[in-house]
Motif scaffolding. Structure first.
Motif, PDB file in Angstrom:
ATOM      1  N   HIS A 308       0.808  -1.217   0.000  1.00 39.55           N
ATOM      2  CA  HIS A 308       0.000   0.000   0.000  1.00 39.55           C
ATOM      3  C   HIS A 308       0.843   1.270   0.000  1.00 39.55           C
ATOM      4  N   GLY A 309       2.162   1.125   0.067  1.00 41.74           N
ATOM      5  CA  GLY A 309       3.018   2.302   0.045  1.00 41.74           C
ATOM      6  C   GLY A 309       3.090   3.032   1.367  1.00 41.74           C
ATOM      7  N   PHE A 310       2.785   2.337   2.476  1.00 41.68           N
ATOM      8  CA  PHE A 310       2.910   2.944   3.794  1.00 41.68           C
ATOM      9  C   PHE A 310       4.370   2.864   4.260  1.00 41.68           C
ATOM     10  N   GLU A 311       4.695   3.606   5.310  1.00 39.15           N
ATOM     11  CA  GLU A 311       6.069   3.651   5.825  1.00 39.15           C
ATOM     12  C   GLU A 311       6.196   2.722   7.039  1.00 39.15           C
ATOM     13  N   LEU A 312       7.035   1.706   6.920  1.00 37.61           N
ATOM     14  CA  LEU A 312       7.284   0.796   8.037  1.00 37.61           C
ATOM     15  C   LEU A 312       8.251   1.442   9.017  1.00 37.61           C
ATOM     16  N   LEU A 313       7.854   1.527  10.288  1.00 40.21           N
ATOM     17  CA  LEU A 313       8.708   2.100  11.327  1.00 40.21           C
ATOM     18  C   LEU A 313       9.385   1.022  12.167  1.00 40.21           C
ATOM     19  N   THR A 314       8.808  -0.155  12.179  1.00 34.89           N
ATOM     20  CA  THR A 314       9.415  -1.293  12.867  1.00 34.89           C
ATOM     21  C   THR A 314      10.612  -1.784  12.060  1.00 34.89           C
ATOM     22  N   PRO A 315      11.680  -2.235  12.727  1.00 35.59           N
ATOM     23  CA  PRO A 315      12.825  -2.779  11.975  1.00 35.59           C
ATOM     24  C   PRO A 315      12.394  -3.898  11.034  1.00 35.59           C
ATOM     25  N   ARG A 316      12.987  -3.935   9.856  1.00 36.94           N
ATOM     26  CA  ARG A 316      12.609  -4.921   8.850  1.00 36.94           C
ATOM     27  C   ARG A 316      13.265  -6.288   9.053  1.00 36.94           C
ATOM     28  N   PRO A 317      14.531  -6.379   9.468  1.00 38.05           N
ATOM     29  CA  PRO A 317      15.153  -7.701   9.629  1.00 38.05           C
ATOM     30  C   PRO A 317      14.408  -8.552  10.662  1.00 38.05           C
ATOM     31  N   PRO A 318      14.103  -9.812  10.368  1.00 42.22           N
ATOM     32  CA  PRO A 318      13.343 -10.653  11.305  1.00 42.22           C
ATOM     33  C   PRO A 318      13.977 -10.767  12.681  1.00 42.22           C
ATOM     34  N   GLU A 319      15.303 -10.800  12.746  1.00 41.61           N
ATOM     35  CA  GLU A 319      15.963 -10.942  14.039  1.00 41.61           C
ATOM     36  C   GLU A 319      15.870  -9.676  14.886  1.00 41.61           C
TER      37      GLU A 319
END
Length: 382
Positions: A308-319
């Motif tokens: 949807h083109g939103f901005e992720l603020l949570t870290p992306r790497p799974p760890e």
């Protein structure tokens, strides 16, 4: 456990149309826990405290489950307190500080993990806070803030606002090498991720039961390593914290040798019944399975946020993440989107400059789809 969807629906009979994505705040009780509390109340009403010894057996099982949850070899390290703030206060104001000592932590902590350390300022103890916004290596930067006067590193395992997960093993190894105490607020991880005392080397672990452990408010875990138990000066006293709490006539008393010494008064047995029951479900499912299922739901949300083109603020790497997904919708104020979502029964939070979703293992894909549909629909109207 057979994770058939209808079985989970039976354990979590949430009202139709409710998208519960707020386990990082207060989670729903499983049906079994609600039933246990109902029976406990009926037993009180019908028989008073006749079954008190049975209630204490439930509390004993709760200590055993909590010990297994954190990886403690026995229950002697486990105390049951009212909440995380009380547990942190027992630590902060029990340690033998010297003027000039410092505590290293993180600026973006929940107030409970900031105020308690700031309260030590009158004793000459400095709180050194890392700004996560300026750090690409939080563990390394936390270690860099330490010096010969650092007595304690105190951090959340998973940050409450944007969900950054710290490498506890790395921090714990640093602390052991330099004889620095290590305090972990595990409230945003216990119940969602496997935890290991052996790997983390934590001297203290604290966590309320009302988030990912799916229990009630008013009951929290405090783990104190055996090496630190008698180092903490006691500031709360009462009948329950003595070595022989059943001897009401004793005059020559001493604190209990186990962590029960930090429990000054009567136990919260109603909450103990609920939390023990909720932890029984988590044990049946298994922490590894729970972690896998939460990761699947978090991955789904991140893919939808990207789509949807939103901005992720949570870290992306799974760890670097656990069960928290915080995001921002471009050109839409989160302070407007949040109440709009809540009015549509999308139970979430406004944290870290965005909207925080926090699904658990039982959260359905239909719940995630409905929540994201509401985000996109409402965003076009705000």
């Amino acid at each position: 456990m057979n994770l058939r969807q209808h079985s989970l629906a039976e354990e979590f009979p949430l009202v139709p149309g409710l998208s519960h994505l707020n386990h990082a705040a207060v989670g729903p009780w499983p049906r079994r826990s609600a039933e246990v509390v109902r029976r406990f109340a009926e037993d009180n009403a019908a028989r008073g405290s006749l079954a008190y010894l049975d209630w204490l057996e439930v509390e004993a099982r709760l200590r055993e489950r909590l010990a297994r949850l954190v990886g403690s070899p026995d229950t002697s390290t486990i105390a049951l307190l009212k909440n995380t703030s009380e547990a942190l206060s027992v630590i902060a104001h029990g340690l033998p500080w010297r003027a000039g000592d410092n505590v290293v932590g993180i600026a973006q902590e929940f107030p409970s993990n900031r105020i308690v350390w700031e309260s030590l300022a009158p004793r000459g103890v400095d709180w050194r806070a890392l700004d996560l916004e300026q750090s690409s290596d939080p563990e390394g930067d936390l270690c860099a803030l330490c010096d010969e006067h650092t007595r304690l590193i105190a951090v959340s395992w998973v940050q409450y606002a944007r969900g950054l997960r710290l490498d506890l093993a790395r921090l714990g190894a640093f602390c052991r090498e330099r004889d620095i105490l290590f305090c972990v607020d595990a409230i945003q991880g216990l119940g969602a991720l496997p935890f290991s005392l052996a790997d983390s080397g934590a001297d203290f672990v604290v966590a309320d039961g009302h988030k990912w452990m799916l229990g009630p408010e008013g009951l929290a875990l405090l783990h104190v390593a055996a090496t630190q138990r008698e180092r903490l000066e006691l500031h709360q006293f009462g009948w329950h914290m003595v070595a022989d709490p059943g001897d009401f006539e004793q005059r020559d008393w001493s604190p209990a040798p186990e962590a029960r010494r930090f429990e000054c008064g009567s136990p919260n047995l109603l909450a103990a019944h609920a939390l023990e029951s909720s932890l029984s479900l988590l044990e049946e499912v298994g922490t590894t399975t729970i972690e896998t299922l939460i990761r699947q739901r978090v991955d789904w949300l991140i893919a939808a946020i990207d789509r949807h083109g939103f901005e992720l603020l949570t870290p992306r790497p799974p760890e670097r993440r656990a069960g928290i997904v915080t995001f921002r919708v471009p050109d839409v104020a989160s302070e407007h989107l949040y109440p709009a979502l809540m009015r549509q029964q999308v139970l979430c939070a406004q944290r870290g400059g965005g909207i925080r979703f926090s699904p658990h293992f039982h959260t359905t894909e239909e719940t995630l789809e409905r929540a994201m549909s509401e985000v996109t629909r409402l965003s076009s109207t705000l």
